[in-house]
Design an enzyme around this catalytic site. Structure first.
Site, mmCIF file in Angstrom:
data_model
loop_
_atom_site.group_PDB
_atom_site.id
_atom_site.type_symbol
_atom_site.label_atom_id
_atom_site.label_comp_id
_atom_site.label_asym_id
_atom_site.label_seq_id
_atom_site.Cartn_x
_atom_site.Cartn_y
_atom_site.Cartn_z
ATOM 1 C CB SER A 123 -1.012 -0.216 1.161
ATOM 2 O OG SER A 123 -0.207 0.123 2.502
ATOM 3 C CE LYS A 176 -2.880 2.381 4.822
ATOM 4 N NZ LYS A 176 -2.670 1.449 3.706
#
Length: 241
Positions: free
Chosen positions: A52, A121
Site C-alpha cells: 500500500s 500511511k
C-alpha cells in the site's frame, strides 16, 4: 622461587579470563538496557506487510519509527506514520509463534512485533484541513491548494474515489502512496470513525528503512508538496454539511 612463579601463572590467567568475561557481560547488559530504552522512548522497529505504500516502502521492508512524533515533536503533513488499528481497518491477525531469540530481539526493539495490528500511511490532512478529491486535473486538494505528489506509485491516480472531508479535532486523514492498492481513509469513510485516525493512536513517524540493505535510507515528508497550503480556517466546510 621459579617453581612458585610457574604455579601462579595459571591462576593469573584464570583471573584474567574471569575479568574478561565480566567485562563482556557488562557490555552486553549495558547494550540491552540502552536498546530497551531506545525502543521505549525513541525508536521502534516495524515491518511492511503489504504494497500500500509502494514504491516508498516495499513489502517486507524493515523500518524504524521515531516515537518522539507526534509528541513532543509535532506531526506534519506528508509524514509517514505507523498507527494502531483501533478502528478495525484490518482483519483479525493470526497468532504468531516466536522463538525465544526473536522474543528477546522484540523486547529490546531490534525486531518488529508481528503480533500487533498496525498500519502505515502518509498524513495528507491535519486537524481542520478540508481534503477533497479531486480538482479539474484529478489532483487532491487541501484547503483549496492542489497537491503535486511525486511519491505516488508510478501510473497510480491520486484517487479513484471522490471525497470531501474536513478533519476533526485530534484526527488526521491518511492515504497510501500506492493509491489503487491502499485501504486507507477513503476506504473507511463509511465506518464509525469516518476514515479519520486519532492522533493518540499514532505510534510514531517512520524515519529510516533499515532492511534490506539495497533499500536502506531515510524517509522524507516532501515539505515542498505541502508548503503552499493555507490555514484550515479559510477552507470552509464540505457541501451539504
Amino acid at each position: 622461587m621459579g617453581r612458585r612463579g610457574r604455579r601462579s601463572a595459571p591462576k593469573e590467567q584464570d583471573r584474567s579470563f574471569s575479568g574478561w568475561l565480566k567485562e563482556i557481560a557488562t557490555i552486553v547488559v549495558i547494550a540491552l538496557v540502552l536498546s530497551f530504552l531506545i525502543k521505549t522512548f525513541l525508536f521502534r522497529a516495524f515491518f511492511i506487510p503489504s504494497g500500500s505504500m509502494e514504491t516508498t516502502l516495499q513489502i517486507d521492508d524493515r523500518i524504524f519509527v521515531n516515537q518522539l512524533v507526534p509528541q513532543p515533536f509535532a506531526l506534519e503533513r506528508g509524514d509517514i506514520v505507523v498507527f494502531s488499528d483501533t478502528e478495525g481497518w484490518l482483519t483479525p491477525g493470526q497468532q504468531v509463534d516466536n522463538n525465544w531469540v526473536k522474543d528477546a530481539l522484540i523486547f529490546v526493539g531490534l525486531a518488529p512485533d508481528d503480533s500487533q495490528q498496525h498500519l502505515v500511511k502518509r498524513v495528507i490532512g491535519m486537524e481542520g484541513d478540508r481534503v477533497i478529491c479531486c480538482d479539474a486535473e484529478g489532483r487532491i486538494t487541501v484547503n483549496g491548494e492542489s497537491l503535486v505528489e511525486p511519491y505516488l506509485f508510478p501510473g497510480a491516480a491520486p484517487s479513484d474515489t471522490p471525497f470531501d472531508v474536513v478533519v476533526p479535532e485530534g484526527k488526521v486523514w491518511v492515504m497510501g502512496d500506492h493509491r489503487n492498492a491502499s485501504a486507507d481513509s477513503r476506504a473507511n469513510i463509511d465506518r464509525p470513525g469516518q476514515g479519520f485516525i486519532d492522533v493518540d493512536d499514532i505510534e510514531g513517524k517512520a524515519a529510516v528503512i533499515a532492511w534490506p540493505l539495497d533499500h536502506l535510507g531515510f524517509l522524507g515528508n516532501y515539505p515542498e508538496v505541502f508548503d503552499g497550503i493555507p490555514e484550515p480556517a479559510a477552507a470552509g466546510a464540505p457541501e451539504g454539511r
